[in-house]
Every structure is written in C-alpha cells, then in structure tokens.
Design an enzyme around this catalytic site. Structure first.
Site, PDB file in Angstrom:
ATOM      1  N   ASP A   4      -3.632   4.807 -13.959  1.00 44.42           N
ATOM      2  CA  ASP A   4      -3.333   4.081 -12.622  1.00 44.42           C
ATOM      3  C   ASP A   4      -4.730   3.133 -12.497  1.00 44.42           C
ATOM      4  O   ASP A   4      -4.930   1.649 -12.826  1.00 44.42           O
ATOM      5  CB  ASP A   4      -2.952   4.140 -11.125  1.00 44.42           C
ATOM      6  CG  ASP A   4      -2.174   4.674 -10.485  1.00 44.42           C
ATOM      7  OD1 ASP A   4      -0.866   5.132 -11.928  1.00 44.42           O
ATOM      8  OD2 ASP A   4      -1.717   4.771 -10.101  1.00 44.42           O
ATOM      9  N   GLY A  54       3.264   2.607  -5.096  1.00 42.97           N
ATOM     10  CA  GLY A  54       3.389   2.739  -6.864  1.00 42.97           C
ATOM     11  C   GLY A  54       2.997   1.578  -7.350  1.00 42.97           C
ATOM     12  O   GLY A  54       3.586   2.375  -8.170  1.00 42.97           O
ATOM     13  N   LEU A  55       2.642   1.203  -6.901  1.00 43.23           N
ATOM     14  CA  LEU A  55       1.730  -0.163  -7.628  1.00 43.23           C
ATOM     15  C   LEU A  55       0.477  -0.382  -8.041  1.00 43.23           C
ATOM     16  O   LEU A  55       0.048  -1.122  -8.639  1.00 43.23           O
ATOM     17  CB  LEU A  55       2.456  -1.247  -7.093  1.00 43.23           C
ATOM     18  CG  LEU A  55       3.673  -1.693  -6.845  1.00 43.23           C
ATOM     19  CD1 LEU A  55       4.259  -3.458  -6.168  1.00 43.23           C
ATOM     20  CD2 LEU A  55       4.519  -1.762  -8.124  1.00 43.23           C
ATOM     21  N   GLY A  56      -0.561   1.056  -8.233  1.00 38.61           N
ATOM     22  CA  GLY A  56      -0.949   0.687  -7.664  1.00 38.61           C
ATOM     23  C   GLY A  56      -2.134   0.435  -7.175  1.00 38.61           C
ATOM     24  O   GLY A  56      -3.488   0.264  -7.661  1.00 38.61           O
ATOM     25  N   SER A  57      -2.290   0.588  -6.135  1.00 41.64           N
ATOM     26  CA  SER A  57      -3.162   0.008  -4.650  1.00 41.64           C
ATOM     27  C   SER A  57      -4.604   0.452  -4.396  1.00 41.64           C
ATOM     28  O   SER A  57      -5.424  -0.175  -4.861  1.00 41.64           O
ATOM     29  CB  SER A  57      -2.449  -0.411  -3.870  1.00 41.64           C
ATOM     30  OG  SER A  57      -1.896   0.798  -2.895  1.00 41.64           O
ATOM     31  N   SER A  58      -4.416   1.784  -4.597  1.00 36.39           N
ATOM     32  CA  SER A  58      -5.778   2.843  -4.698  1.00 36.39           C
ATOM     33  C   SER A  58      -6.849   2.324  -6.115  1.00 36.39           C
ATOM     34  O   SER A  58      -7.803   2.183  -5.536  1.00 36.39           O
ATOM     35  CB  SER A  58      -5.143   4.121  -4.128  1.00 36.39           C
ATOM     36  OG  SER A  58      -4.853   4.828  -5.161  1.00 36.39           O
ATOM     37  N   ALA A  59      -6.017   2.516  -7.126  1.00 41.53           N
ATOM     38  CA  ALA A  59      -6.945   2.432  -8.319  1.00 41.53           C
ATOM     39  C   ALA A  59      -8.116   0.916  -8.590  1.00 41.53           C
ATOM     40  O   ALA A  59      -8.555   0.763  -8.546  1.00 41.53           O
ATOM     41  CB  ALA A  59      -5.741   2.959  -9.405  1.00 41.53           C
ATOM     42  N   VAL A  63       0.230  -1.443  -0.091  1.00 42.02           N
ATOM     43  CA  VAL A  63      -0.165   0.623  -0.460  1.00 42.02           C
ATOM     44  C   VAL A  63       0.554   1.261  -0.260  1.00 42.02           C
ATOM     45  O   VAL A  63       1.894   1.395   0.614  1.00 42.02           O
ATOM     46  CB  VAL A  63      -0.957   0.070   1.683  1.00 42.02           C
ATOM     47  CG1 VAL A  63      -1.686   0.776   1.173  1.00 42.02           C
ATOM     48  CG2 VAL A  63      -1.737  -0.934   0.881  1.00 42.02           C
ATOM     49  N   GLY A  64       0.749   2.408  -0.912  1.00 36.72           N
ATOM     50  CA  GLY A  64       1.500   3.439  -0.896  1.00 36.72           C
ATOM     51  C   GLY A  64       2.616   3.345  -1.496  1.00 36.72           C
ATOM     52  O   GLY A  64       3.559   3.666  -1.620  1.00 36.72           O
TER      53      GLY A  64
HETATM   54  C1  MEV Z   1       1.071   7.272 -10.426  1.00 35.22           C
HETATM   55  O1  MEV Z   1       0.928   5.684 -10.320  1.00 35.22           O
HETATM   56  C2  MEV Z   1       1.724   7.968 -12.033  1.00 35.22           C
HETATM   57  C3  MEV Z   1       1.708   9.537 -11.835  1.00 35.22           C
HETATM   58  O2  MEV Z   1       2.252   9.752 -13.270  1.00 35.22           O
HETATM   59  C4  MEV Z   1       0.671  10.015 -11.303  1.00 35.22           C
HETATM   60  C5  MEV Z   1      -0.992  10.460 -12.033  1.00 35.22           C
HETATM   61  O3  MEV Z   1      -0.298   9.887 -13.545  1.00 35.22           O
HETATM   62  O4  MEV Z   1      -1.794  10.040 -11.668  1.00 35.22           O
HETATM   63  C6  MEV Z   1       3.040   9.895 -10.582  1.00 35.22           C
END
Ligand code: MEV
Length: 293
Positions: A132, A88-93, A85-86
């Site tokens: 995402d 960078g692998l799109g967990s919230s999306a 979580v948090g």
């Molecule tokens: C985040 O996964 C990707 C970013 O480009 C933000 C976004 O596209 O909203 C950093």
C-alpha cells in the site's frame, strides 16, 4: 505551512497472496490524502484529522512516529481525505506518506519514506506486506513483491485502464483478514497454498496484460481472483453484490480490492458509466477513474 498529498490505491490483483511473498499488481488512485503541516516552536504534535473513528489511538501514534523519525518535535497537522477510511483504498498508507512529505524539514528520499511509512503501517495493520505505501510513494501502476529485498517495478499500461471503484460502506480490519487467511493456510496448506500461488500467478499475468493492453484477458483474471478470494471467505454479501452488478452491466472483470470482508471493489470497464450506474442503483458509492500511466 507545508502541504503535501499522497494517493490512495487499488490492488488490481494479488492482495493477500502478496503477504505470502507472491506478486501483487497495484495502482495509485487519482485521489488520496492531503496533509498540511505548520511548524511550531513548542507544544508537541497536534492533529486535526477526520481520518479515523474518534478515539482510534493509532492515528496519533502514527503521526508521532513519523514526526519522531523526521526529528520534528512540534507541529500542527491538518488532514483531509476523499478516501473512505478503512475502505480498502489505502487511506492509512497515503496518510503516512503525505505526513512524511509534509513534515520533512528537507525532501526525503523514497527509501527513507518507505522505511518510515512501513513503520506507520505496522502500527495500523500489524504485519503488512508494504504494497500500500509502496504504490502511494511511487504512483502509477506497480508490480510489487515484499522480498526481501522488496521489488517495485513500474508497469506502463499500453491502453488506459478504466475502473469503477465502489465502496461497500462497511469498513474492515486488514490485520484480522490477513490473520484469518494465514490461519487457513497454516491449518490446511494442501487446500490454501495452491490458491495463494494462483493469486500470485494471476497478478503476474495481469501485469503482462496491462503492458500489452489485453484488457479483456485482464478482466478474466480479475474475475478468477474474486472467486478465489471469495473461496477463502474474504468477500462479503456487499462485495459480491457490487461484483454481480458490475458484471451484469458489462464490466470486463470485477473483484474485491484490498483486504476484503467489506471495504471496496473494482470493476474494469470498456464503458464505465453504465457499470457505475448499476452499482449506484444498488445503493453503493461508485467512482469512475482512469489509470493512464
Ligand atoms: C491490503 O491493502 C492488502 C493486503 O494484501 C494486506 C497487505 O498486503 O499488507 C490484504
């Protein structure tokens, strides 16, 4: 009880520049978020989720939003994920998309899911590009532009992409990193605009390389993207260590993925096992994935 899943993502090329309207190349991961929804006659929305630091009100807000948009008043949701979580692998999306799928009384169209997941993503990230949740909805590998109008095109790889996905163990705030780059671009456009445009061009070039199977060339573009993102102070010592370990072990290319400043990195490989081992030897979690469609 309805169970639904949605994949996490990696951005192969074009994170951050996508916020400025440039192309991004993103891929769904073979793992993500699972949501189980149990309909209830009353009692409102209840959530059992390991998905966020305890007390993060955005998770509950996002669930309530998704339920409200789908006309669901009472439900109990259980969430499982193997995404950091948090990280960078799109967990919230993936969470928003899986929640839509699990909660919807009837199947929802991709357009409707896109609309609802975007609202949820705005709660988490302020002004996201939408890449995402788009890749989580569509799966596979996509070439994305935020528009308007939003453009999502499937990119079919000629050869499978073998990646090592490595997590630094440090979470980060996407919105803070996006805002930091926006400030740099506003304050020094002569320096930062060309970087943003080059990152977009790398994503376009990378999409062609995926389609033609030119994986060594794709690796080179990833290396250049990492250097450019690092020059905008979006990397971190941990991300640089992962990238160096991957390259030292023979990766074709390696870079941070997502918002940077922590989170995760990816390495494109011919032979992923030694690269994963080199990253793990530095103390980072490393997972091999193959993207074949
Ligand atoms: C985040 O996964 C990707 C970013 O480009 C933000 C976004 O596209 O909203 C950093």
């Amino acid at each position: 009880m309805r169970t639904a899943t949605a994949p996490g993502k990696v951005i192969l090329l074009g994170e951050h520049s996508v916020v400025f309207g440039e192309t991004a190349l993103a891929a769904a991961l073979p793992f993500g978020v699972t949501v189980r929804a149990e309909a209830r006659a009353s009692g409102g929305v209840e959530l059992v989720a390991p998905l966020a630091p305890k007390g993060d009100p955005r998770v509950m807000e996002a669930v309530r939003l998704v339920a409200r948009e789908l006309g669901v008043e009472s439900t109990r949701l259980e969430v499982d994920t193997d995404l950091p979580v948090g990280g960078g692998l799109g967990s919230s999306a993936a969470f928003a998309v899986a929640a839509c799928r699990a909660l919807a009384p009837q199947p929802v169209s991709n357009d409707e899911m896109n609309r609802i997941a975007f609202l949820a993503e705005q709660l988490f990230h302020g002004t996201p590009s939408g890449v995402d949740h788009s890749v989580s909805i569509h799966g596979g590998i996509i070439r994305f532009r935020r528009g308007p109008p939003v453009q999502v095109e499937r990119v079919v790889p000629k050869r499978p992409l073998r990646l090592v996905v490595a997590f630094t163990g440090k979470t980060r705030q996407t919105s803070a990193n996006v805002a930091a780059l926006r400030k740099r671009v506003e304050e020094d456009p002569a320096r930062y605009r060309p970087i943003v445009e080059r990152l977009g061009a790398l994503a376009e070039g990378g999409a062609s390389d995926v389609e033609t199977g030119a994986l060594a060339a794709l690796g080179g573009l990833m290396d250049e993207a990492h250097a450019l993102l690092a020059s905008c102070e979006l990397s971190s010592p941990e991300l640089d260590a992962i990238v160096a370990a991957a390259k030292g072990a023979g990766a074709l290319g390696a870079k941070l993925t997502g918002a940077g400043g922590g989170g995760s990195a990816i390495a494109l490989c011919d032979d992923a096992a030694p690269v994963a081992a080199a990253i793990a030897a530095r103390g980072f979690g490393a997972r091999i994935v193959e993207l074949a469609s």
